[in-house]
Design an enzyme around this catalytic site. Structure first.
Site, PDB file in Angstrom:
ATOM      1  CD  GLU A   1      11.204  21.140  22.861  1.00 32.33           C
ATOM      2  OE1 GLU A   1      10.784  21.077  21.687  1.00 32.33           O
ATOM      3  OE2 GLU A   1      12.080  20.378  23.306  1.00 32.33           O
TER       4      GLU A   1
ATOM      5  CB  CYS B   1      14.517  23.249  22.786  1.00 31.42           C
ATOM      6  SG  CYS B   1      13.802  23.015  21.139  1.00 31.42           S
TER       7      CYS B   1
ATOM      8  CG  HIS C   1      12.881  21.556  17.594  1.00 34.28           C
ATOM      9  ND1 HIS C   1      13.964  21.043  18.267  1.00 34.28           N
ATOM     10  CD2 HIS C   1      13.129  21.357  16.279  1.00 34.28           C
ATOM     11  CE1 HIS C   1      14.836  20.550  17.396  1.00 34.28           C
ATOM     12  NE2 HIS C   1      14.352  20.733  16.181  1.00 34.28           N
TER      13      HIS C   1
ATOM     14  CB  CYS D   1      17.653  19.586  20.987  1.00 34.67           C
ATOM     15  SG  CYS D   1      16.927  21.099  20.291  1.00 34.67           S
TER      16      CYS D   1
END
Length: 167
Positions: free
Chosen positions: A59, A90, A57, A87
């Protein structure tokens, strides 16, 4: 430069990274990690599809690059800017890296862990607390994601219709 202008500046960079992710066929999410002097120490964009990695992701990518740049897994006194609410995965990485501040644009009502779906950082038992700012350039961040998923649905529908016609 006001605090809001500062946040908007870095969120604009995160939006540029989201555009880059989209150009690669990824979901358009971008992230920028900034130190207390205002230097970008890590950037990331969604890369899960290209890397065949569910943890890639935006992040996580930004956190990994920043940790490597500063040669420390603790990212104290930093701010993470991300176009979409993190999420739970993260959020966990943000917690463990000790990021001081999180700024995000669009809320994620399906998997957001910072208030929309889950409230990860609201647990008083956490060993780290961070400042959270939401809604920075929210309209642009939301529109980018909405347009992406609308286009993707149209493309899937067209592909399905084309396959049925070919039969």
């Amino acid at each position: 430069m006001t605090a809001l202008e500062h946040d908007q500046h870095f969120m604009q960079r995160a939006l540029e990274l989201a555009d880059y992710a989209e150009s690669l066929g990824e979901i358009p999410v971008g992230a920028v990690l900034v130190d207390e002097q205002g230097n970008i120490i890590g950037e990331g964009w969604n890369a899960s599809i290209l890397k065949n990695d569910p943890t890639a992701h935006a992040e996580i990518e930004a956190i990994r690059k920043a940790a490597s740049a500063v040669q420390n897994y603790r990212l104290l006194n930093t701010t993470l800017y991300v176009t979409l609410e993190p999420c739970t995965m993260c959020a966990g990485a943000i917690l463990h890296s000790r990021i001081k501040r999180l700024v995000f644009g669009a809320s994620d009502y399906k998997t957001g862990a910072v208030g929309s779906r889950f409230h990860f950082f609201d647990d008083y038992k956490m060993n780290h607390f961070l400042e959270i700012t939401t809604g920075v350039l929210e309209a642009q961040c939301s529109e980018k994601l909405s347009a992406f998923f609308q286009r993707r649905r149209r493309e899937k529908k067209a592909a399905k219709c084309g396959a049925e016609t070919a039969e």
